[in-house]
Design a protein around this motif. Sequence first.
Motif, PDB file in Angstrom:
ATOM      1  N   GLN A   1      22.893  19.197 -18.749  1.00 60.14           N
ATOM      2  CA  GLN A   1      22.385  19.510 -20.091  1.00 60.14           C
ATOM      3  C   GLN A   1      21.063  18.767 -20.327  1.00 60.14           C
ATOM      4  OE1 GLN A   1      24.092  21.898 -21.142  1.00 60.14           O
ATOM      5  NE2 GLN A   1      25.929  21.515 -19.926  1.00 60.14           N
ATOM      6  N   ILE A   2      20.981  17.547 -19.803  1.00 58.67           N
ATOM      7  CA  ILE A   2      19.731  16.788 -19.956  1.00 58.67           C
ATOM      8  C   ILE A   2      18.601  17.509 -19.220  1.00 58.67           C
ATOM      9  CG2 ILE A   2      18.558  14.598 -19.447  1.00 58.67           C
ATOM     10  CD1 ILE A   2      21.346  13.239 -19.731  1.00 58.67           C
ATOM     11  N   MET A   3      18.915  18.029 -18.025  1.00 58.37           N
ATOM     12  CA  MET A   3      17.884  18.747 -17.266  1.00 58.37           C
ATOM     13  C   MET A   3      17.438  20.004 -18.019  1.00 58.37           C
ATOM     14  SD  MET A   3      17.291  16.759 -14.897  1.00 58.37           S
ATOM     15  CE  MET A   3      18.084  15.195 -15.200  1.00 58.37           C
TER      16      MET A   3
ATOM     17  N   ASP B   1      14.783   9.137 -19.553  1.00 58.23           N
ATOM     18  CA  ASP B   1      15.299   7.837 -19.126  1.00 58.23           C
ATOM     19  C   ASP B   1      16.558   7.990 -18.269  1.00 58.23           C
ATOM     20  OD1 ASP B   1      15.144   5.081 -18.996  1.00 58.23           O
ATOM     21  OD2 ASP B   1      16.264   4.736 -20.841  1.00 58.23           O
ATOM     22  N   CYS B   2      16.964   9.235 -18.048  1.00 58.90           N
ATOM     23  CA  CYS B   2      18.162   9.491 -17.228  1.00 58.90           C
ATOM     24  C   CYS B   2      17.787   9.378 -15.763  1.00 58.90           C
ATOM     25  CB  CYS B   2      18.700  10.875 -17.537  1.00 58.90           C
ATOM     26  SG  CYS B   2      19.730  11.569 -16.225  1.00 58.90           S
ATOM     27  N   THR B   3      18.560   8.622 -15.002  1.00 60.29           N
ATOM     28  CA  THR B   3      18.190   8.377 -13.611  1.00 60.29           C
ATOM     29  C   THR B   3      18.839   9.345 -12.636  1.00 60.29           C
ATOM     30  OG1 THR B   3      17.867   6.633 -11.965  1.00 60.29           O
ATOM     31  CG2 THR B   3      19.901   6.573 -13.198  1.00 60.29           C
ATOM     32  N   HIS B   4      19.441  10.408 -13.168  1.00 62.91           N
ATOM     33  CA  HIS B   4      19.891  11.498 -12.301  1.00 62.91           C
ATOM     34  C   HIS B   4      20.952  11.037 -11.321  1.00 62.91           C
ATOM     35  CE1 HIS B   4      19.307  15.313 -10.150  1.00 62.91           C
ATOM     36  NE2 HIS B   4      18.581  15.689 -11.182  1.00 62.91           N
ATOM     37  N   CYS B   5      21.906  10.234 -11.804  1.00 63.75           N
ATOM     38  CA  CYS B   5      22.843   9.617 -10.867  1.00 63.75           C
ATOM     39  C   CYS B   5      24.153  10.378 -10.710  1.00 63.75           C
ATOM     40  CB  CYS B   5      23.136   8.181 -11.293  1.00 63.75           C
ATOM     41  SG  CYS B   5      24.163   8.068 -12.768  1.00 63.75           S
ATOM     42  N   PHE B   6      24.355  11.424 -11.477  1.00 61.89           N
ATOM     43  CA  PHE B   6      25.563  12.273 -11.393  1.00 61.89           C
ATOM     44  C   PHE B   6      26.845  11.579 -11.857  1.00 61.89           C
ATOM     45  CE2 PHE B   6      22.713  13.921  -8.133  1.00 61.89           C
ATOM     46  CZ  PHE B   6      22.760  15.288  -8.327  1.00 61.89           C
ATOM     47  N   LYS B   7      26.737  10.335 -12.328  1.00 58.39           N
ATOM     48  CA  LYS B   7      27.960   9.628 -12.725  1.00 58.39           C
ATOM     49  C   LYS B   7      28.653  10.387 -13.852  1.00 58.39           C
ATOM     50  CE  LYS B   7      28.694   5.461 -10.753  1.00 58.39           C
ATOM     51  NZ  LYS B   7      29.981   4.875 -10.356  1.00 58.39           N
ATOM     52  N   CYS B   8      27.858  10.886 -14.803  1.00 56.27           N
ATOM     53  CA  CYS B   8      28.461  11.543 -15.957  1.00 56.27           C
ATOM     54  C   CYS B   8      29.108  12.864 -15.564  1.00 56.27           C
ATOM     55  CB  CYS B   8      27.424  11.754 -17.060  1.00 56.27           C
ATOM     56  SG  CYS B   8      25.923  12.587 -16.515  1.00 56.27           S
ATOM     57  N   ILE B   9      28.499  13.554 -14.613  1.00 57.67           N
ATOM     58  CA  ILE B   9      29.088  14.810 -14.155  1.00 57.67           C
ATOM     59  C   ILE B   9      30.436  14.522 -13.523  1.00 57.67           C
ATOM     60  CG2 ILE B   9      28.842  16.704 -12.509  1.00 57.67           C
ATOM     61  CD1 ILE B   9      25.929  16.753 -12.984  1.00 57.67           C
TER      62      ILE B   9
ATOM     63  N   GLY C   1      21.831   8.256 -23.685  1.00 56.74           N
ATOM     64  CA  GLY C   1      23.043   8.442 -22.902  1.00 56.74           C
ATOM     65  C   GLY C   1      23.562   9.861 -22.804  1.00 56.74           C
ATOM     66  N   PRO C   2      24.504  10.054 -21.876  1.00 56.69           N
ATOM     67  CA  PRO C   2      24.954  11.399 -21.508  1.00 56.69           C
ATOM     68  C   PRO C   2      25.662  12.174 -22.632  1.00 56.69           C
ATOM     69  CG  PRO C   2      26.251   9.706 -20.377  1.00 56.69           C
ATOM     70  CD  PRO C   2      25.103   9.011 -21.029  1.00 56.69           C
ATOM     71  N   ALA C   3      26.611  11.563 -23.315  1.00 55.71           N
ATOM     72  CA  ALA C   3      27.389  12.324 -24.291  1.00 55.71           C
ATOM     73  C   ALA C   3      26.501  12.788 -25.441  1.00 55.71           C
ATOM     74  CB  ALA C   3      28.541  11.469 -24.827  1.00 55.71           C
TER      75      ALA C   3
ATOM     76  N   ASP D   1      30.173   4.874 -17.466  1.00 61.03           N
ATOM     77  CA  ASP D   1      29.606   4.573 -16.163  1.00 61.03           C
ATOM     78  C   ASP D   1      28.161   5.008 -15.999  1.00 61.03           C
ATOM     79  OD1 ASP D   1      32.204   3.714 -15.720  1.00 61.03           O
ATOM     80  OD2 ASP D   1      32.048   4.171 -13.591  1.00 61.03           O
ATOM     81  N   CYS D   2      27.517   5.342 -17.106  1.00 61.95           N
ATOM     82  CA  CYS D   2      26.115   5.789 -17.008  1.00 61.95           C
ATOM     83  C   CYS D   2      25.261   4.663 -16.429  1.00 61.95           C
ATOM     84  CB  CYS D   2      25.597   6.190 -18.382  1.00 61.95           C
ATOM     85  SG  CYS D   2      23.827   6.532 -18.377  1.00 61.95           S
ATOM     86  N   LEU D   3      24.612   4.956 -15.321  1.00 60.91           N
ATOM     87  CA  LEU D   3      23.867   3.900 -14.630  1.00 60.91           C
ATOM     88  C   LEU D   3      22.548   3.566 -15.314  1.00 60.91           C
ATOM     89  CD1 LEU D   3      24.619   4.671 -10.878  1.00 60.91           C
ATOM     90  CD2 LEU D   3      25.662   2.970 -12.369  1.00 60.91           C
ATOM     91  N   SER D   4      21.995   4.499 -16.063  1.00 58.92           N
ATOM     92  CA  SER D   4      20.797   4.152 -16.817  1.00 58.92           C
ATOM     93  C   SER D   4      21.156   3.214 -17.959  1.00 58.92           C
ATOM     94  CB  SER D   4      20.120   5.396 -17.391  1.00 58.92           C
ATOM     95  OG  SER D   4      19.242   5.944 -16.455  1.00 58.92           O
ATOM     96  N   MET D   5      22.277   3.508 -18.606  1.00 54.91           N
ATOM     97  CA  MET D   5      22.676   2.668 -19.729  1.00 54.91           C
ATOM     98  C   MET D   5      23.012   1.256 -19.264  1.00 54.91           C
ATOM     99  SD  MET D   5      25.287   3.742 -22.686  1.00 54.91           S
ATOM    100  CE  MET D   5      24.867   5.412 -22.989  1.00 54.91           C
TER     101      MET D   5
HETATM  102  S1  SF4 Z   1      22.970  11.326 -14.710  1.00 53.05           S
HETATM  103 FE1  SF4 Z   1      24.326  10.918 -16.435  1.00 53.05          FE
HETATM  104  S2  SF4 Z   1      25.261   8.965 -15.991  1.00 53.05           S
HETATM  105 FE2  SF4 Z   1      23.436   9.124 -14.661  1.00 53.05          FE
HETATM  106  S3  SF4 Z   1      21.764   8.197 -15.809  1.00 53.05           S
HETATM  107 FE3  SF4 Z   1      21.736  10.364 -16.324  1.00 53.05          FE
HETATM  108  S4  SF4 Z   1      22.988  10.504 -18.179  1.00 53.05           S
HETATM  109 FE4  SF4 Z   1      23.460   8.532 -17.240  1.00 53.05          FE
END
Ligand code: SF4
Lengths: 306, 366, 159
Positions: free
Chosen positions: B228-230, B208-216, B173-175, B161-165
């Motif tokens: 972890q990206i932050m 490139d991560c849009t900070h959407c919290f979907k992965c959390i 991507g998140p993983a 569900d990663c919205l950037s992907m």
């Molecule tokens: S917050 Fe997670 S799901 Fe959303 S864009 Fe970033 S890595 Fe992808």
Amino acid sequence: MKVAYWPGCVSRGFTPELHGSMEKVAPLLDIELVPLDRACCTGAGVIAEHSQELADSLNARTFALAQQVAGADLMMNICSTCQGAQGECQERLDASAEYRAHINENLAPEGLEYQAGIANKNFLWVLVEEIGLDNLKSMVKRPLTDLRVGPFYGCYIVRPTDRLGINAENPRDTYLEQVIETLGGTTVEYAGSQKCCGFPVITMNKQASLKQAGTHLADAQDADADCLVTPCPLCHLNLDLQQPLAGPVVGRSLQMPVLHLPQLVGLALGLSPKELGLNKHVVKPTAVVDWSTSVVGAVGAGAGGW
Amino acid sequence: MAEFKLKLRRYNPETGEAPYWQEHTVELEPHRSVLEAILQAKNNEDGSIGVRCSCKAAICGSCGVRVNGKPGLACHTHLDAALASAKDGETIVVEPMGNMPVIKDLIVDMDAVHWKKIQRVTPWLVNREPVPEREYIVPRESMVDVTQSMACIQCGACVSDCLSMEVDPLFIGPAALAKSYRFVGDPRDDMQQVRLKDLSEDPHGIYDCTHCFKCIEACPKGVAPMSQIMRLRRIAGNDHHIVDRNNGDRHERAFVSLIRDHGLLWEAELLPRSYGGDSWFGKFHPHAGKELLSSLPAITKALLRGKVTPMGALKPHDIPAKDLEQVQRIYKTVEEREERVEFNLYISGKDEDLLPSSTATEEASA
Amino acid sequence: MPEVDDAKLHEDEQRLKEIIERPKTGRRVSEIKDELGTTMNQYVAVYREEEGLQKAHEVVRRLKEEAKTAYVDDQGTVFNQDVLGAVELGYMLDCSEAIVVAAIERKESRGAQFRVDYPDRNDEEWQKHIDISRNGDDVPHVSYSPVTITQWEPEERKY
Ligand code: SF4
Ligand code: SF4
Ligand code: FES
């Protein structure tokens, strides 16, 4: 009710009509706004990305200022991103007395202290949980009959669910729909209502950012929405200000007005589009304005012209 | 025992037909999992239902699916909870994960997306030289720090569900980015700087991560990939001073110093500085000029519509001088620390979790 | 990767084809698997005795027969977990029978086997391995081999 009011930066900068419309709507809802003029930006997640301690300290300072507002029932914001960024800091501050003490040390020189457990709610939550939908309904002067509204939540106010207190008792991820219906409007379902507007990556990956905005706008357009409504001014920037650029990216001609939540409420409470600053939008909210004048016309005819 | 209505999204690549829905009614106790329900349908009614699974205990990461539109592990989703989130109040809808091609029914091609991205981040330890004769001795805390990213079971729910992907399939991507933090944060690894430089400069990397919290929200293991990206961004910018070509670091720096200097955000200044560099002169940088030119239609329109008055855009909003002083003092205190203070709930837990349960109930009833 | 000769591959292909093409007249693979699981759990868990074990053996023998005509729903070639399940069922039945036969053979209690009818450990007669080997479609063949004791002397468990 009296609230310690945090308007945020963007609502006084690039989207002044948001703060403006909130100020117009508040007295109609019997909300007394006590602005937190001394507080600084929440950091919108970016300061936290740079330094967690800095973000936590700055927001603890804001909370402490809010806790000093005599007689305030709670703290209220009008920006999802503020809600999310502040909520994230609050979660850490409330979790540990030790960590809280550490952050409070950063505030001590000015005699400020944050005490755990501040109630900080977005205007959307205040509408449903404090004012109440029945009550809201009774205040409606000009129901949004036949206005097809697409809710656009964005990210910060729906995820992560546990931090935001979204559960069976408080289904805060359905409040926009509930408010739209309460105001007499029709909710439009479309794919993007809880997706990202793309704003956070506008400077880093413009294509991806505009593609997100464009896709959601096009989806809403395909679902025959007259307009979108959002509780987040940053979403508004990407959906409205950037709309002329987003269209070409998704190969669509877009014409989708985007309203701030207080504007939608204001319309139903009888305020004019102009009072609510709808004329300040980049995408002319023609459909909405036409709708409101036709309703006024109709009401005017019925009630003997007011 | 209770009856549950299950609606599965089926797809068979060999028929050449589009995906379709299939409904089943299963009988199970409400605390049993959605996976058990799928398997019951598969065993009793239609053996051709494709679903991956192995441990049935949220350990192996095989059974990632979407339940009622939300990604997660089928074996980790109780039927009663799934029913509660059913859109129509009675049908539990199960679909394959998103952002990955479907091979058959609920089975997606993890190799084509997820594993390829994991491979992209050099998912192994590169020994720090000199390699000690016996084991490396590292501080305990530094290993605790990476446990969160080590908790990943590679289920792909976050990728789903990663919205950037969704808009940029090339996004790492998140993983995979959480996995890269697992090594960036490991004091035995020799490539912290190289890894971070690589991930910052890649247009589909950490910025490139849009900070959407979907992965959390999606992760069944509390890995919180976005956090972890932050942290990767924090270390890249603060410790290694990597100024990436994606404007990621410039944007962060511009934002942070604008708040320091004015207390509130000054958007008109943020954008050009993000492109050009973090000073008032940044906006005269050629990059900034190019970028402003391309967003000009939007901005002039905004000016014409009276949204952004020239004065409002040009003049910074400030908070009162005394308060700005306070803010700047806080900045100074924090920035002057030798070590970053970070509080990670995943590791520390909440105070109330530590209370003996009797006290907790006492408090709750008080 | 070890080389596999074409004849063997062809044979396996035929075997899968045979499973896929079975008429839907027999039992479902999942049904047999289920009965096998229930039986093994009931009679061949930790507490075991002759009578139950014999019963279990009978069931396993019967299921082995039934497995030969057990059918699958999935006729496809992509990710056919159904046919995989049928193949696995054969191995499960083989393993189950080996377990049952060995359990019947060992007339003492040791380790994870508690024979209710032989509650004591009997080193004199049973300190030896029981080896089970395939015997075509017949009941597996039983033989013994000695235990090599290295560092640790086996002792009776007293807890
Ligand atoms: S917050 Fe997670 S799901 Fe959303 S864009 Fe970033 S890595 Fe992808
Ligand atoms: S980070 Fe979480 S959701 Fe993503 S693959 Fe790992 S365990 Fe699954
Ligand atoms: S079956 Fe292993 S995680 Fe669900």
